[in-house]
Design a protein around this motif. Structure first.
Motif, short mmCIF file in Angstrom:
data_model
loop_
_atom_site.label_atom_id
_atom_site.label_comp_id
_atom_site.label_asym_id
_atom_site.label_seq_id
_atom_site.Cartn_x
_atom_site.Cartn_y
_atom_site.Cartn_z
N ALA A 175 48.38 49.56 42.02
CA ALA A 175 49.65 48.83 42.03
C ALA A 175 49.78 47.84 43.20
CB ALA A 175 50.80 49.82 42.04
N PRO A 176 49.35 48.19 44.43
CA PRO A 176 49.49 47.20 45.52
C PRO A 176 48.79 45.89 45.23
CG PRO A 176 49.11 49.37 46.45
CD PRO A 176 48.93 49.51 44.96
N VAL A 177 47.58 45.95 44.67
CA VAL A 177 46.85 44.71 44.38
C VAL A 177 47.51 43.98 43.21
CG1 VAL A 177 44.66 43.75 43.60
CG2 VAL A 177 44.68 45.55 45.31
N ALA A 178 47.84 44.73 42.15
CA ALA A 178 48.46 44.11 40.97
C ALA A 178 49.82 43.50 41.31
CB ALA A 178 48.61 45.14 39.85
N SER A 179 50.49 44.03 42.33
CA SER A 179 51.84 43.56 42.66
C SER A 179 51.84 42.31 43.53
CB SER A 179 52.63 44.66 43.36
OG SER A 179 52.07 44.96 44.63
N VAL A 180 50.69 41.94 44.10
CA VAL A 180 50.65 40.75 44.95
C VAL A 180 49.74 39.66 44.41
CG1 VAL A 180 51.24 42.02 47.05
CG2 VAL A 180 48.83 41.71 46.45
N ALA A 181 48.84 40.02 43.47
CA ALA A 181 47.95 39.00 42.91
C ALA A 181 48.75 38.02 42.05
CB ALA A 181 46.84 39.66 42.09
N MET A 182 48.23 36.79 41.94
CA MET A 182 49.00 35.73 41.28
C MET A 182 48.83 35.73 39.77
SD MET A 182 48.24 32.73 44.06
CE MET A 182 49.09 31.45 43.15
N ILE A 183 47.80 36.40 39.25
CA ILE A 183 47.60 36.48 37.81
C ILE A 183 47.33 37.94 37.45
CG2 ILE A 183 46.25 35.74 35.83
CD1 ILE A 183 45.92 33.63 38.83
N THR A 184 48.35 38.65 36.99
CA THR A 184 48.21 40.06 36.62
C THR A 184 49.14 40.37 35.46
OG1 THR A 184 50.00 40.94 38.00
CG2 THR A 184 47.88 40.58 39.09
N THR A 185 49.02 41.61 34.97
CA THR A 185 49.97 42.05 33.94
C THR A 185 51.36 42.23 34.52
OG1 THR A 185 49.25 44.32 34.40
CG2 THR A 185 48.25 43.22 32.52
N TRP A 186 51.49 42.22 35.84
CA TRP A 186 52.78 42.37 36.49
C TRP A 186 53.54 41.05 36.60
CZ3 TRP A 186 54.33 46.52 40.32
CH2 TRP A 186 53.65 47.73 40.08
N ILE A 187 52.80 39.94 36.67
CA ILE A 187 53.43 38.67 37.04
C ILE A 187 54.50 38.24 36.05
CG2 ILE A 187 51.58 37.34 35.95
CD1 ILE A 187 53.63 36.31 39.03
N GLY A 188 54.22 38.40 34.75
CA GLY A 188 55.22 38.01 33.76
C GLY A 188 56.49 38.83 33.88
N ILE A 189 56.35 40.13 34.17
CA ILE A 189 57.50 41.00 34.33
C ILE A 189 58.34 40.56 35.53
CG2 ILE A 189 58.21 43.41 34.50
CD1 ILE A 189 56.40 42.80 32.10
N GLU A 190 57.64 40.31 36.64
CA GLU A 190 58.35 39.89 37.85
C GLU A 190 59.11 38.58 37.63
OE1 GLU A 190 56.23 40.29 41.69
OE2 GLU A 190 54.58 41.05 40.49
N LEU A 191 58.44 37.62 37.00
CA LEU A 191 59.06 36.32 36.78
C LEU A 191 60.31 36.44 35.92
CD1 LEU A 191 55.99 33.95 36.18
CD2 LEU A 191 57.28 34.32 38.28
N SER A 192 60.26 37.33 34.93
CA SER A 192 61.43 37.48 34.05
C SER A 192 62.61 38.08 34.81
CB SER A 192 61.07 38.37 32.85
OG SER A 192 60.93 39.72 33.24
N LEU A 226 36.06 47.31 45.00
CA LEU A 226 36.15 47.27 43.54
C LEU A 226 37.61 47.34 43.09
CD1 LEU A 226 34.38 47.17 41.00
CD2 LEU A 226 34.40 49.67 41.00
N GLY A 227 38.42 48.16 43.78
CA GLY A 227 39.84 48.24 43.47
C GLY A 227 40.56 46.92 43.69
N VAL A 228 40.15 46.19 44.73
CA VAL A 228 40.74 44.88 44.99
C VAL A 228 40.26 43.87 43.96
CG1 VAL A 228 40.85 42.97 46.65
CG2 VAL A 228 41.05 45.34 47.45
N LEU A 229 39.00 43.98 43.56
CA LEU A 229 38.42 43.03 42.63
C LEU A 229 39.07 43.11 41.24
CD1 LEU A 229 36.11 40.91 42.49
CD2 LEU A 229 34.66 42.71 41.56
N ILE A 230 39.38 44.33 40.79
CA ILE A 230 40.03 44.50 39.49
C ILE A 230 41.54 44.43 39.73
CG2 ILE A 230 40.23 45.96 37.44
CD1 ILE A 230 37.55 47.16 38.13
#
Length: 644
Positions: free
Chosen positions: A269-286, A227-231
């Motif tokens: 954080a580990p899942v959010a930091s490697v998934a391709m569509i997350t709330t993190w991705i925009g921050i990383e790209l910037s 479930l943690g990986v899914l979300i």
């Protein structure tokens, strides 16, 4: 006023005031000089010499020399400008001579060593006060104060100019960028979608389906992990939803609250930091884009993100390490004791000293709502498929795709590399929000007013991240203007740091800052604009090719992010660590104490088997199997069985 004065002198005064002094300089000397607004010592700067038509023709005809302080300087001609690159060494009279024409100007460059102060002050402030907002602001202020102090202003005047420059120059410029605005809007949309699909029962519906398969302590932990990986799209949503939902299930199966908090925290954080569509991705790209602008790399931020994924060892190894612990039914260290006590019906309670943050019910399901999985599943699928579709659409090149000499993976990489990731993310996130709104109102789960309030609440959840972003962008601009990356790269070169060791050092530094500040995003905000350009310059100074330098660049991108996640996991003041304790109703200090040995174990493997070999060119096909075998062996030989 005397009438004679009016008639005789007033027209003369008006004529003088209206006279163009620059034109006068051009007509007498035939050229004028335009120096950079900010001049740093020991760094090459571009000087523009504006020549009139006669002088320009003369230069083109007889190839006249341009002398700066007696040194013959190479130059390029761009329209009516002569472009010269020159390094200012110290305060000096700069004499520019073309033929018999001479112009002199006193230049007081900013010493290069001062360029390290803004980020250094930000880091020290963050370490000392455990607060990233004031740290970024003070770092930003110190940078502007340095700039205006060396522009000839007194300290008093420079102080006020620095304050004005923060607002009207650096902060305004940081948001006056289409890419930055896209990131802010995307983050707000994702935040609103997460809140809405939590309120309408969609998230709870997914959880209810998965919880049916939890019948033993092992299966309960496995379902929690899955479930943690899914979300995957938001670490806060992951932590609060999974922890609160699975706690009754794991309590029934006699899984310790510490183990639940560990699984919740280490899949957030580990899942959010490697998934391709997350709330993190925009921050990383910037952050990546800010660095690529400094060094002139034309590769798209999204393509750099994709190329950096294979070297994000800590997040991937953490997820695998948890699976090994669950599969083997083993634990070690303080977690082993907690698990044994839980099997004997001794569950630790939440630490009463840790207060729930205000508004933490924003992700709770609304009252009298029947959970349905598709209310979350459909918007999430729209985000995923919409982003992929948007990337393909904006980057599509029919001629390249028809080229039979390229393999499928290379074609796909080229398409994604040429795509407009910001557009794709905006399209998909807006479509997902509209779908979530339609599902909520169409099924009469929420009223229009409740739906709107949920959307606004979602926007508010991203406010902290956006404030960090804006300050981080502004600080990145300051470090760019002060050439901080040049100072760091020169320092690394002078102490002979091998480029291959830089990712490991960066990982450790990032972990220390995140541990002390409790903020992954704050750590990335400070380090990305500094270390990424420095890694590029350091690699080239060591004689590495562009391709080899880019490989180090990719790994450093991963090292900063992965190190910040490790430090965040170990930090007792981290927001996700605290939320994991709250959502799992676990004593906070016990959660930190039991999780720390596991995080440090995976972190050590990530350095010695992951980052260092990868930087030396060892294939990922070798690194990952060796790393996974090492982690499995640690669990097998050091872990002890916890009976069901």
């Amino acid at each position: 006023m005397n009438p004679i004065f009016k008639k005789a002198f007033l027209p003369l005064i008006i004529l003088i005031l209206s006279f163009n002094f620059n034109s006068f300089a051009d007509n007498s000397n035939n050229f004028s000089v335009e120096y950079p607004q900010i001049i740093i010592a020991k760094v090459s700067h571009t000087i523009k010499i504006k020549a009139n038509a006669d002088l320009l023709n003369q230069i083109k005809t007889d190839s006249s020399h341009i002398l700066i302080n007696g040194i013959n300087m190479p130059y390029e001609i761009e329209e009516s400008d002569l472009i010269v690159n020159y390094k200012f060494r110290h305060k000096e009279i700069v004499k520019i001579q073309i033929g018999e024409l001479i112009q002199s100007t006193e230049i007081n460059p900013i010493p290069l060593w001062l360029s390290i102060f803004p980020p250094l002050i930000a880091i020290l402030m963050a370490l000392s006060f455990k607060e990233v907002f004031s740290a970024l602001f003070v770092g930003l202020f110190s940078g502007t104060l340095i700039i205006y102090s060396y522009k000839g202003s007194s300290i008093f005047i420079a102080f006020f100019k620095a304050i004005f420059a923060i607002s009207d120059t650096y902060i305004i410029n940081s948001v006056n960028d289409s890419g930055h605005i896209s990131i802010i809007v995307f983050s707000m949309l994702i935040g609103s979608m997460v809140t809405l699909i939590s309120k309408n029962g969609g998230m709870q519906g997914i959880v209810n389906i998965l919880s049916r398969y939890a019948n033993t302590a092992k299966s309960g932990q496995l379902v929690t992990w899955f479930l943690g990986v899914l979300i995957f799209f938001d670490d806060y949503a992951n932590t609060l939803v999974v922890g609160n939902t699975m706690r009754p299930v794991t309590d029934r199966l006699k899984v310790s609250r510490e183990k639940l908090a560990y699984i919740v925290d280490s899949t957030a954080a580990p899942v959010a930091s490697v998934a391709m569509i997350t709330t993190w991705i925009g921050i990383e790209l910037s952050y990546i884009q800010s660095a690529t602008v400094q060094i002139g790399v034309t590769e798209s931020p999204y393509n750099i993100f994709l190329n950096s994924l294979p070297s994000r060892f800590y997040p991937f190894f953490t997820l695998a390490f948890m699976l090994f612990l669950i599969y083997k039914g083993k634990d070690f260290g303080p977690m082993l004791k907690a698990e044994k006590l839980a099997r004997q019906n001794h569950l630790t309670k939440q630490d009463p000293n840790i207060q729930k943050p205000n508004g933490d019910n924003e992700l709770e399901m609304a009252a009298n709502v029947t959970p349905r999985w598709y209310n979350a599943g459909i918007p999430i699928l729209i985000v995923i498929l919409g982003t992929l579709g948007g990337l393909l659409y904006t980057g599509w090149d029919a001629a390249m795709w028809a080229d039979t000499s390229l393999g499928f993976s290379k074609k796909l990489a080229n398409v994604i590399g040429a795509s407009d990731s910001y557009q794709a993310l905006l399209w998909s996130s807006l479509s997902a929000v509209l779908a979530a709104v339609a599902l909520s109102i169409g099924q009469r789960i929420l009223s229009l007013q409740e739906t709107t309030e949920s959307l606004l609440t979602g926007f508010k959840t991203m406010l902290t991240a956006i404030l960090i972003l804006v300050l981080a962008w502004a600080l990145a601009d300051i470090t760019k203007d002060l050439h901080t990356a040049d100072f760091i790269s020169n320092a690394l070169i002078s102490i002979n740091v091998a480029p291959q060791i830089l990712p490991a050092l960066t990982f450790i530094l990032s972990a220390l800052i995140a541990f002390s500040t409790g903020s992954s995003w704050g750590t990335m905000a400070i380090l990305y604009p500094l270390i990424l350009p420095a890694s590029w310059y350091l690699s080239h100074s060591a004689g590495m090719s562009d391709e080899a330098s880019m490989n180090i660049f990719y790994i450093v991108v991963s090292a900063i992010l992965a190190g910040s996640v490790l430090g965040d996991h170990c930090s007792p003041i981290s927001d996700t660590t605290i939320l994991s304790s709250l959502a799992s109703s676990c004593n906070h200090i016990e959660h930190v104490r039991t999780q720390l040995p596991y995080a440090l174990t995976v972190g050590s493997i990530s350095i010695f088997i992951g980052l260092i070999p990868a930087a030396y060119g060892v294939s990922y096909w070798i690194i990952f199997p060796v790393g996974l075998i090492s982690l499995y062996s640690i669990v097998h030989f050091f872990g002890k069985k916890v009976e069901e």
